[in-house]
Design a protein around this motif. Structure first.
Motif, mmCIF file in Angstrom:
data_model
loop_
_atom_site.group_PDB
_atom_site.id
_atom_site.type_symbol
_atom_site.label_atom_id
_atom_site.label_comp_id
_atom_site.label_asym_id
_atom_site.label_seq_id
_atom_site.Cartn_x
_atom_site.Cartn_y
_atom_site.Cartn_z
ATOM 1 N N SER A 1 5.158 3.924 5.163
ATOM 2 C CA SER A 1 3.701 3.974 5.009
ATOM 3 C C SER A 1 3.175 2.909 4.055
ATOM 4 N N VAL A 2 4.019 2.465 3.116
ATOM 5 C CA VAL A 2 3.597 1.443 2.161
ATOM 6 C C VAL A 2 3.734 0.081 2.812
ATOM 7 N N GLY B 1 -1.335 -3.330 4.539
ATOM 8 C CA GLY B 1 -2.743 -2.979 4.650
ATOM 9 C C GLY B 1 -3.365 -2.507 3.354
ATOM 10 N N ASN B 2 -2.646 -1.693 2.580
ATOM 11 C CA ASN B 2 -3.206 -1.176 1.333
ATOM 12 C C ASN B 2 -3.369 -2.248 0.276
ATOM 13 N N LYS C 1 -6.200 -5.055 2.681
ATOM 14 C CA LYS C 1 -7.362 -4.502 3.366
ATOM 15 C C LYS C 1 -8.067 -3.434 2.539
ATOM 16 N N PHE C 2 -7.301 -2.563 1.889
ATOM 17 C CA PHE C 2 -7.916 -1.452 1.173
ATOM 18 C C PHE C 2 -8.859 -1.914 0.062
ATOM 19 N N HIS D 1 -8.457 3.891 8.163
ATOM 20 C CA HIS D 1 -7.465 3.383 7.218
ATOM 21 C C HIS D 1 -6.481 4.474 6.805
ATOM 22 N N SER E 1 -2.698 3.694 7.502
ATOM 23 C CA SER E 1 -1.856 3.488 6.323
ATOM 24 C C SER E 1 -0.670 4.437 6.282
ATOM 25 N N SER F 1 1.101 5.097 8.914
ATOM 26 C CA SER F 1 1.966 4.695 10.043
ATOM 27 C C SER F 1 1.945 5.734 11.160
ATOM 28 N N ASP G 1 1.357 7.118 -0.627
ATOM 29 C CA ASP G 1 0.430 6.197 0.021
ATOM 30 C C ASP G 1 -0.855 6.074 -0.792
ATOM 31 N N ALA H 1 -2.302 2.740 -2.890
ATOM 32 C CA ALA H 1 -3.645 2.199 -2.680
ATOM 33 C C ALA H 1 -4.396 2.080 -4.002
ATOM 34 N N SER I 1 8.312 -1.452 6.006
ATOM 35 C CA SER I 1 7.528 -1.011 7.168
ATOM 36 C C SER I 1 8.125 -1.547 8.466
#
Length: 452
Positions: free
Chosen positions: A33-34, A37-38, A41-42, A230, A234, A236, A266, A270, A327
């Motif tokens: 999950s890490v 994106g975080n 994008k976050f 998100h 995030s 997955s 997760d 973030a 990931s």
């Protein structure tokens, strides 16, 4: 339910012979999950939609929608001991469900093909930063374009794929678990070092205030859909990674505890990402609207102006590379498990063949941004963008919808497998049956509308 008749035969597949340890499973699931994106994008969407107000909204979406679907994927995986496609048939007794489950396998394959491109960028930038070459040119936008105009991205993409194939080919305990047990603690240490450095920068306080001060006036229907999307992506969800990992979980492992641990990891990642990006951005006058370009264009300028910038820049890109690799490995495992079961082949052969096929489709994506295929823009999008759109905005939501509907309406023994008490089971079913499907469809429609 017909699974009792099918299980004795189907559980002799390759996936059922391997299991995670309890700690190894938690770390591997968090590693899945890490992702990237975080980190890029976050912070951007948080700054755009109200700072702490959006973070609160994201947390609510993660708890109310993300965690129930995550638990559903893990439960399907462990209950079936099958791959992302066969699991649905094993539990329902109907072969046609495997086609719906196949959406997750397809999503993982498509995403793996282009995700290795971005993972390769992070490895290249880590090397360039530590050697000081990244900061010798000055124009970081031009550096990024010039790098992608060469064949170097393909070389780094191949390196990422070789590492991923090697780890997956080693198996669950000897490969994926061992890899995550080393890299996830390392990721945590680097996160903390970078956070301390960011918070110590002159002017960092303004960035922290911007991140943690809520602006509820910016919360809209659009921001709610973005937060929901998100939270979904995030974790997955929708591409079979958590379902596939669930197939390797021992019966004594509490799936509820595992779900909470992954969700908390997760969320914490973030939060720390925001406490790295925003203080650094404000300290060096970088706009929070820089978006994905923040990582490879704007932040290198900040590291260039920072004391020991080569070192901290290198750490930052190593952090991204670790997140990308953990990931990527979980994504690759999805089609590998499918091929192992479908063709009754060894793990090493399945990993090698799937990895090679992903490269066949992924290399054109690497060459489509500023390289030889950059002029090929069907529908106004590059090959890379189309693969991202298909995987992230079409297949993932559809895969998540299949999981919610199957667990909520088809499989009658989900609560027993999940180990939930009567009250929690009723709440879980209510969310999966009446809330999650409609919100996932809303995210799907919004994603299609906003990306076409």
């Amino acid at each position: 339910m017909k699974s009792s008749a099918n299980k004795p035969t189907l559980e002799l597949n390759n996936t059922s012979k391997e299991t995670f340890s309890s700690a190894g499973f938690i770390l591997s699931a968090i590693g899945s999950s890490v992702g990237l994106g975080n980190m890029w994008k976050f912070p951007y969407i948080t700054g755009l939609y109200g700072g702490a107000a959006f973070f609160l909204l994201f947390t609510i979406c993660l708890v109310v929608i993300g965690l129930p679907i995550l638990l559903a994927e893990l439960t399907i995986g462990r209950g079936s001991r099958g791959n992302a496609s066969s699991a649905f048939t094993i539990l329902s007794g109907h072969k046609y469900w495997s086609y719906f489950g196949g959406l997750g396998v397809l999503a993982a394959f498509v995403i793996m093909a282009f995700y290795t491109v971005v993972a390769g960028w992070t490895m290249h930038y880590a090397v360039q930063s530590f050697t000081g070459k990244l900061f010798s040119g000055g124009d970081f936008g031009a550096q990024f374009e010039n790098f992608n105009a060469t064949l170097q991205p393909v070389g780094w993409q191949i390196v990422v794929m070789i590492i991923s194939v090697f780890v997956v080919a080693k198996g669950i305990s000897g490969g994926i678990e061992k890899f995550n047990k080393v890299l996830i603690p390392g990721l945590i240490i680097i996160l903390l070092v970078l956070m301390v450095r960011a918070l110590s920068l002159p002017g960092a306080g303004a960035g922290v205030e911007f991140f943690l001060k809520p602006d509820f006036s910016k919360l809209t229907v659009e921001s709610a859909l973005v937060a929901l999307g998100h939270a979904f992506f995030s974790l997955s969800l929708g591409m079979g990674t958590m379902l596939t990992y669930g197939a390797y979980v021992e019966k004594r492992q509490s799936l509820g505890t595992a779900t909470l641990a992954v969700g908390f990891g997760d969320l914490l990642y973030a939060l720390v990402a925001g406490l790295i990006i925003f203080p650094t951005s404000f300290a060096f006058g970088i706009p929070s609207s820089a978006g994905p370009g923040l990582v490879f264009v704007a932040l290198p300028a900040a590291f260039d102006a920072m004391w020991m910038g080569e070192f901290f820049g290198g750490l930052f890109f190593i952090l991204l590379a670790i997140a990308a690799l953990t990931s990527a490995i979980s994504i690759l495992e999805v089609p590998v498990a499918f091929v192992m079961d479908k063709f009754r082949t060894t793990r090493a052969k399945a990993a090698s063949s799937v990895g090679a096929l992903c490269l066949v489709f992924g290399i054109p994506a690497a060459l489509s941004l500023y390289g030889p295929l950059s002029g090929f823009l069907p529908g106004g999008k590059s090959i890379f963008d189309w693969m991202d759109f298909l995987g992230s905005y079409v297949l993932l939501p559809l895969g998540g919808l299949v999981v919610t509907l199957f667990t909520g309406y088809v499989w009658k023994h989900a609560g027993q497998e999940a180990g939930l008490t009567s009250g929690w089971y009723k709440l879980w079913m209510f969310l999966l049956r009446y809330i999650a499907p409609f919100l996932v469809i809303a995210v799907f429609i919004y994603s299609i509308y906003s990306n076409l």
